[in-house]
Design a protein around this motif. Structure first.
Motif, PDB file in Angstrom:
ATOM      1  N   VAL A  89       0.762  -1.174  -0.112  1.00 32.28           N
ATOM      2  CA  VAL A  89       0.166   0.129   0.150  1.00 32.28           C
ATOM      3  C   VAL A  89       0.941   1.198  -0.005  1.00 32.28           C
ATOM      4  N   PRO A  90       0.900   1.986  -0.899  1.00 32.49           N
ATOM      5  CA  PRO A  90       1.609   3.386  -1.198  1.00 32.49           C
ATOM      6  C   PRO A  90       1.099   4.284   0.056  1.00 32.49           C
ATOM      7  N   ALA A  91       2.154   4.994   0.414  1.00 31.02           N
ATOM      8  CA  ALA A  91       1.785   6.002   1.404  1.00 31.02           C
ATOM      9  C   ALA A  91       2.678   7.244   1.510  1.00 31.02           C
ATOM     10  N   TYR A  92       2.340   8.323   1.876  1.00 29.84           N
ATOM     11  CA  TYR A  92       3.092   9.408   1.749  1.00 29.84           C
ATOM     12  C   TYR A  92       3.282  10.411   3.026  1.00 29.84           C
ATOM     13  N   SER A  93       4.413  10.629   3.305  1.00 30.94           N
ATOM     14  CA  SER A  93       4.354  11.479   4.732  1.00 30.94           C
ATOM     15  C   SER A  93       4.468  13.036   4.269  1.00 30.94           C
ATOM     16  N   ARG A  94       4.713  13.458   2.977  1.00 34.17           N
ATOM     17  CA  ARG A  94       4.657  14.646   2.642  1.00 34.17           C
ATOM     18  C   ARG A  94       4.610  14.670   1.036  1.00 34.17           C
ATOM     19  N   VAL A  95       4.002  15.590   0.709  1.00 35.41           N
ATOM     20  CA  VAL A  95       3.897  16.116  -0.893  1.00 35.41           C
ATOM     21  C   VAL A  95       4.300  17.199  -1.261  1.00 35.41           C
ATOM     22  N   PHE A  96       5.026  17.377  -2.373  1.00 34.20           N
ATOM     23  CA  PHE A  96       5.495  18.763  -3.029  1.00 34.20           C
ATOM     24  C   PHE A  96       4.578  19.348  -3.668  1.00 34.20           C
ATOM     25  N   SER A  97       4.352  20.848  -3.447  1.00 31.57           N
ATOM     26  CA  SER A  97       3.366  21.688  -4.175  1.00 31.57           C
ATOM     27  C   SER A  97       4.451  22.801  -5.034  1.00 31.57           C
ATOM     28  N   HIS A  98       5.807  23.074  -4.732  1.00 32.90           N
ATOM     29  CA  HIS A  98       6.562  23.570  -5.278  1.00 32.90           C
ATOM     30  C   HIS A  98       7.960  23.064  -4.954  1.00 32.90           C
ATOM     31  N   PRO A  99       8.776  23.433  -6.053  1.00 32.72           N
ATOM     32  CA  PRO A  99      10.251  22.807  -5.808  1.00 32.72           C
ATOM     33  C   PRO A  99      10.874  22.645  -4.356  1.00 32.72           C
ATOM     34  N   ASN A 100      10.683  23.969  -3.520  1.00 26.89           N
ATOM     35  CA  ASN A 100      11.169  23.666  -2.040  1.00 26.89           C
ATOM     36  C   ASN A 100       9.985  23.877  -1.153  1.00 26.89           C
ATOM     37  N   ARG A 101       8.754  23.481  -1.675  1.00 23.59           N
ATOM     38  CA  ARG A 101       7.675  23.774  -0.412  1.00 23.59           C
ATOM     39  C   ARG A 101       6.932  22.324  -0.470  1.00 23.59           C
ATOM     40  N   SER A 102       6.828  21.795   0.768  1.00 29.16           N
ATOM     41  CA  SER A 102       6.219  20.525   0.817  1.00 29.16           C
ATOM     42  C   SER A 102       5.085  20.571   2.018  1.00 29.16           C
ATOM     43  N   ASP A 103       3.964  19.812   2.093  1.00 33.56           N
ATOM     44  CA  ASP A 103       3.040  19.765   2.966  1.00 33.56           C
ATOM     45  C   ASP A 103       3.177  18.349   3.687  1.00 33.56           C
ATOM     46  N   LEU A 104       3.135  18.487   5.043  1.00 39.48           N
ATOM     47  CA  LEU A 104       3.321  17.233   5.905  1.00 39.48           C
ATOM     48  C   LEU A 104       1.905  16.655   5.783  1.00 39.48           C
TER      49      LEU A 104
END
Length: 158
Positions: free
Chosen positions: A36-51
């Protein structure tokens, strides 16, 4: 214009996701291993991510047969085991569910984290639904999405 649109459809087709072989959801089996894939963060810009917090949910969809979770592991994006989430096997009654949480402040898994779970049954059972639900928390609008598990090993009755 027609030629341009044809080219766009051709390019779009090159990037279309590969389709997995059809799975027979009515086949009863003795157990499976599910990724099952999971994500602890996703990037919205090259140097910005959401936890993100990740909740693994496993639903026993068989209305007649219990299943037993024998392993639920959390792996980082490098494939290494970060932690085993079960201390002992967990039996799910027909239509019962179980969850495990990776909190929003745990970024150890990285962008490409995953859960690996195994289940068994003494008698053939329907495959459970295993999915990860990722959310940015309750502080306001943010990304929330789910990813469905994929069976990578199946144990059939002989």
């Amino acid at each position: 214009m027609k030629k341009l649109l044809s080219g766009l459809f051709l390019v779009a087709g090159l990037f279309a996701p590969a389709t997995a072989p059809a799975q027979d959801f009515t086949e009863k089996v003795l157990g499976e291993t599910i990724y099952v894939p999971a994500y602890s963060r996703v990037f919205s810009h090259p140097n910005r991510s959401d936890l993100l917090a990740a909740t693994l949910a496993v639903h026993n969809v068989d209305p007649d047969t219990e299943i037993t979770l024998t392993r639920v592991d959390y792996h980082g994006e490098d494939g290494k085991l970060l932690r085993a989430l079960l201390e002992a096997p967990v039996t799910l009654a027909p239509l019962q569910s179980s969850t495990a949480l990776i909190p929003i402040n745990d970024t150890s898994g990285g962008v490409g984290a995953n859960f690996l779970l195994e289940w068994t049954s003494e008698t053939p059972a329907l495959s459970p639904i295993a999915e990860a639900i990722m959310t940015s928390g309750s502080g306001g609008p943010g990304p929330s999405f789910a990813s469905r598990g994929r069976v990578i090993e199946r144990r059939v009755a002989e």
